[in-house]
Design a protein around this motif. Structure first.
Motif, PDB file in Angstrom:
ATOM      1  N   TYR A   1      34.485  40.825  32.012  1.00 35.09           N
ATOM      2  CA  TYR A   1      35.166  41.403  33.165  1.00 35.09           C
ATOM      3  C   TYR A   1      36.597  40.900  33.234  1.00 35.09           C
ATOM      4  O   TYR A   1      36.887  39.783  32.817  1.00 35.09           O
ATOM      5  CB  TYR A   1      34.450  41.023  34.463  1.00 35.09           C
ATOM      6  N   TYR A   2      37.452  41.713  33.797  1.00 29.74           N
ATOM      7  CA  TYR A   2      38.795  41.282  34.167  1.00 29.74           C
ATOM      8  C   TYR A   2      38.817  41.147  35.690  1.00 29.74           C
ATOM      9  O   TYR A   2      38.392  42.062  36.402  1.00 29.74           O
ATOM     10  CB  TYR A   2      39.865  42.310  33.776  1.00 29.74           C
ATOM     11  N   VAL A   3      39.333  40.029  36.155  1.00 29.71           N
ATOM     12  CA  VAL A   3      39.566  39.854  37.585  1.00 29.71           C
ATOM     13  C   VAL A   3      41.073  39.954  37.789  1.00 29.71           C
ATOM     14  O   VAL A   3      41.836  39.189  37.191  1.00 29.71           O
ATOM     15  CB  VAL A   3      39.040  38.491  38.088  1.00 29.71           C
ATOM     16  N   TYR A   4      41.488  40.901  38.601  1.00 32.39           N
ATOM     17  CA  TYR A   4      42.893  41.071  38.944  1.00 32.39           C
ATOM     18  C   TYR A   4      43.116  40.473  40.331  1.00 32.39           C
ATOM     19  O   TYR A   4      42.262  40.604  41.209  1.00 32.39           O
ATOM     20  CB  TYR A   4      43.269  42.554  38.992  1.00 32.39           C
ATOM     21  N   TYR A   5      44.266  39.836  40.512  1.00 30.02           N
ATOM     22  CA  TYR A   5      44.588  39.271  41.824  1.00 30.02           C
ATOM     23  C   TYR A   5      46.075  39.446  42.110  1.00 30.02           C
ATOM     24  O   TYR A   5      46.882  39.603  41.198  1.00 30.02           O
ATOM     25  CB  TYR A   5      44.210  37.791  41.899  1.00 30.02           C
ATOM     26  N   LYS A   6      46.400  39.420  43.393  1.00 33.28           N
ATOM     27  CA  LYS A   6      47.804  39.535  43.820  1.00 33.28           C
ATOM     28  C   LYS A   6      47.897  39.103  45.270  1.00 33.28           C
ATOM     29  O   LYS A   6      46.907  39.191  46.014  1.00 33.28           O
ATOM     30  CB  LYS A   6      48.310  40.961  43.669  1.00 33.28           C
ATOM     31  N   PRO A   7      49.066  38.626  45.692  1.00 31.99           N
ATOM     32  CA  PRO A   7      49.246  38.410  47.129  1.00 31.99           C
ATOM     33  C   PRO A   7      49.091  39.753  47.843  1.00 31.99           C
ATOM     34  O   PRO A   7      49.512  40.793  47.317  1.00 31.99           O
ATOM     35  CB  PRO A   7      50.679  37.888  47.245  1.00 31.99           C
ATOM     36  N   SER A   8      48.478  39.755  49.006  1.00 32.61           N
ATOM     37  CA  SER A   8      48.221  41.011  49.718  1.00 32.61           C
ATOM     38  C   SER A   8      49.506  41.772  50.048  1.00 32.61           C
ATOM     39  O   SER A   8      49.481  42.988  50.211  1.00 32.61           O
ATOM     40  CB  SER A   8      47.442  40.742  51.002  1.00 32.61           C
ATOM     41  N   THR A   9      50.623  41.062  50.116  1.00 33.23           N
ATOM     42  CA  THR A   9      51.903  41.717  50.434  1.00 33.23           C
ATOM     43  C   THR A   9      52.494  42.453  49.238  1.00 33.23           C
ATOM     44  O   THR A   9      53.414  43.245  49.389  1.00 33.23           O
ATOM     45  CB  THR A   9      52.924  40.680  50.938  1.00 33.23           C
ATOM     46  N   THR A  10      51.978  42.187  48.031  1.00 34.20           N
ATOM     47  CA  THR A  10      52.451  42.855  46.815  1.00 34.20           C
ATOM     48  C   THR A  10      51.755  44.208  46.701  1.00 34.20           C
ATOM     49  O   THR A  10      50.557  44.329  46.966  1.00 34.20           O
ATOM     50  CB  THR A  10      52.140  41.990  45.575  1.00 34.20           C
ATOM     51  N   LYS A  11      52.507  45.219  46.281  1.00 38.77           N
ATOM     52  CA  LYS A  11      51.981  46.586  46.275  1.00 38.77           C
ATOM     53  C   LYS A  11      50.896  46.828  45.215  1.00 38.77           C
ATOM     54  O   LYS A  11      49.842  47.356  45.524  1.00 38.77           O
ATOM     55  CB  LYS A  11      53.138  47.571  46.086  1.00 38.77           C
ATOM     56  N   ASN A  12      51.157  46.460  43.966  1.00 39.45           N
ATOM     57  CA  ASN A  12      50.241  46.824  42.882  1.00 39.45           C
ATOM     58  C   ASN A  12      49.725  45.610  42.112  1.00 39.45           C
ATOM     59  O   ASN A  12      50.399  44.596  42.011  1.00 39.45           O
ATOM     60  CB  ASN A  12      50.950  47.756  41.891  1.00 39.45           C
TER      61      ASN A  12
ATOM     62  N   LYS B   1      40.254  42.452  42.622  1.00 37.83           N
ATOM     63  CA  LYS B   1      39.387  43.537  42.162  1.00 37.83           C
ATOM     64  C   LYS B   1      38.876  43.166  40.774  1.00 37.83           C
ATOM     65  O   LYS B   1      39.483  42.366  40.062  1.00 37.83           O
ATOM     66  CB  LYS B   1      40.112  44.880  42.148  1.00 37.83           C
ATOM     67  N   VAL B   2      37.753  43.763  40.395  1.00 44.52           N
ATOM     68  CA  VAL B   2      37.121  43.475  39.109  1.00 44.52           C
ATOM     69  C   VAL B   2      37.013  44.777  38.322  1.00 44.52           C
ATOM     70  O   VAL B   2      36.666  45.821  38.869  1.00 44.52           O
ATOM     71  CB  VAL B   2      35.715  42.862  39.304  1.00 44.52           C
ATOM     72  N   VAL B   3      37.317  44.681  37.030  1.00 44.05           N
ATOM     73  CA  VAL B   3      37.201  45.823  36.119  1.00 44.05           C
ATOM     74  C   VAL B   3      36.362  45.378  34.922  1.00 44.05           C
ATOM     75  O   VAL B   3      36.623  44.335  34.327  1.00 44.05           O
ATOM     76  CB  VAL B   3      38.604  46.295  35.637  1.00 44.05           C
ATOM     77  N   ALA B   4      35.363  46.158  34.580  1.00 41.80           N
ATOM     78  CA  ALA B   4      34.544  45.854  33.403  1.00 41.80           C
ATOM     79  C   ALA B   4      35.288  46.327  32.158  1.00 41.80           C
ATOM     80  O   ALA B   4      36.058  47.288  32.206  1.00 41.80           O
ATOM     81  CB  ALA B   4      33.196  46.563  33.505  1.00 41.80           C
ATOM     82  N   TYR B   5      35.083  45.615  31.055  1.00 44.17           N
ATOM     83  CA  TYR B   5      35.698  46.057  29.804  1.00 44.17           C
ATOM     84  C   TYR B   5      34.744  45.809  28.641  1.00 44.17           C
ATOM     85  O   TYR B   5      33.812  45.023  28.729  1.00 44.17           O
ATOM     86  CB  TYR B   5      37.042  45.360  29.559  1.00 44.17           C
TER      87      TYR B   5
ATOM     88  N   LYS C   1      40.013  48.936  19.721  1.00 44.00           N
ATOM     89  CA  LYS C   1      40.693  48.711  20.998  1.00 44.00           C
ATOM     90  C   LYS C   1      39.696  48.290  22.067  1.00 44.00           C
ATOM     91  O   LYS C   1      38.487  48.461  21.910  1.00 44.00           O
ATOM     92  CB  LYS C   1      41.480  49.935  21.440  1.00 44.00           C
ATOM     93  N   THR C   2      40.234  47.781  23.169  1.00 41.65           N
ATOM     94  CA  THR C   2      39.430  47.396  24.318  1.00 41.65           C
ATOM     95  C   THR C   2      39.397  48.552  25.296  1.00 41.65           C
ATOM     96  O   THR C   2      40.434  49.144  25.609  1.00 41.65           O
ATOM     97  CB  THR C   2      40.032  46.144  25.012  1.00 41.65           C
ATOM     98  N   VAL C   3      38.200  48.883  25.763  1.00 38.79           N
ATOM     99  CA  VAL C   3      38.025  49.993  26.695  1.00 38.79           C
ATOM    100  C   VAL C   3      37.618  49.417  28.046  1.00 38.79           C
ATOM    101  O   VAL C   3      36.713  48.590  28.127  1.00 38.79           O
ATOM    102  CB  VAL C   3      36.942  50.971  26.192  1.00 38.79           C
ATOM    103  N   THR C   4      38.306  49.857  29.118  1.00 38.99           N
ATOM    104  CA  THR C   4      37.962  49.392  30.457  1.00 38.99           C
ATOM    105  C   THR C   4      37.235  50.488  31.217  1.00 38.99           C
ATOM    106  O   THR C   4      37.327  51.672  30.878  1.00 38.99           O
ATOM    107  CB  THR C   4      39.230  48.988  31.253  1.00 38.99           C
ATOM    108  N   SER C   5      36.516  50.082  32.260  1.00 41.25           N
ATOM    109  CA  SER C   5      35.805  51.057  33.093  1.00 41.25           C
ATOM    110  C   SER C   5      36.812  51.955  33.803  1.00 41.25           C
ATOM    111  O   SER C   5      37.954  51.577  34.026  1.00 41.25           O
ATOM    112  CB  SER C   5      34.913  50.335  34.106  1.00 41.25           C
ATOM    113  N   VAL C   6      36.372  53.134  34.150  1.00 41.03           N
ATOM    114  CA  VAL C   6      37.235  54.093  34.824  1.00 41.03           C
ATOM    115  C   VAL C   6      37.533  53.619  36.249  1.00 41.03           C
ATOM    116  O   VAL C   6      38.641  53.733  36.733  1.00 41.03           O
ATOM    117  CB  VAL C   6      36.587  55.503  34.850  1.00 41.03           C
TER     118      VAL C   6
END
Length: 160
Positions: A1-12, A40-44, A50-55
């Motif tokens: 899995y990939y775990v993505y994180y960001k400060p809530s004030t950041t857009k993307n 958020k979590v994305v499966a890969y 190549k690496t394929v991630t979930s839609v």
């Protein structure tokens, strides 16, 4: 899995703030106290070419790190003085010590300690044979603003 994180004030979300995990747990260290973060979590799946991630990603969740509350270890009385000690709170910039002569209220700030490594305070020039109640809270200074922990449990000591 990939775990993505960001400060809530950041857009993307970005790949710069992405962590690869192999279990269903992720412990995020080094965050700013009082700042809200989105995750958020994305499966890969890693293929030969190549690496394929979930839609779709998981739902986005938010969390705001807080300071732990100090644990008041002791309150030892001496002649017209009381020394209190507490545990060090990770990430604290300092502590505030409050005192009262009643357990249930009337607490006043008696000392602000501006070093996170200082975990003791001796309150001097007190009245003889008087019971004093103490509680402590940690703070972290961030962007010229103090963010506070909850108060410790109350400890008391009777001066000699």
């Amino acid at each position: 899995y990939y775990v993505y994180y960001k400060p809530s004030t950041t857009k993307n979300f970005s790949n710069k703030n992405r962590v690869k995990v192999t279990t269903n747990k992720f412990f995020h260290k080094g965050l700013k106290t009082g700042t809200s973060y989105d995750y958020k979590v994305v499966a890969y799946c890693k293929g030969k070419k190549k690496t394929v991630t979930s839609v779709k990603s998981s739902a986005i969740v938010s969390a705001t790190p807080k300071l732990s509350k100090p644990s008041l270890q002791s309150a030892k009385a001496g002649k017209k003085k009381v020394t209190i000690t507490w545990n060090k709170v990770s990430g604290a910039s300092g502590y505030e010590v409050y005192r009262s002569t009643k357990k249930s209220g009337g607490y006043k700030l008696v000392k602000t300690i501006k070093k996170g490594n200082t975990v003791a305070f001796t309150n001097t020039k007190l009245k003889k044979r008087t019971t004093y109640y103490y509680k402590v809270r940690a703070f972290r200074t961030q962007n010229s603003k103090r963010i506070y922990s909850k108060f410790s449990v109350v400890k008391s000591a009777k001066t000699k």
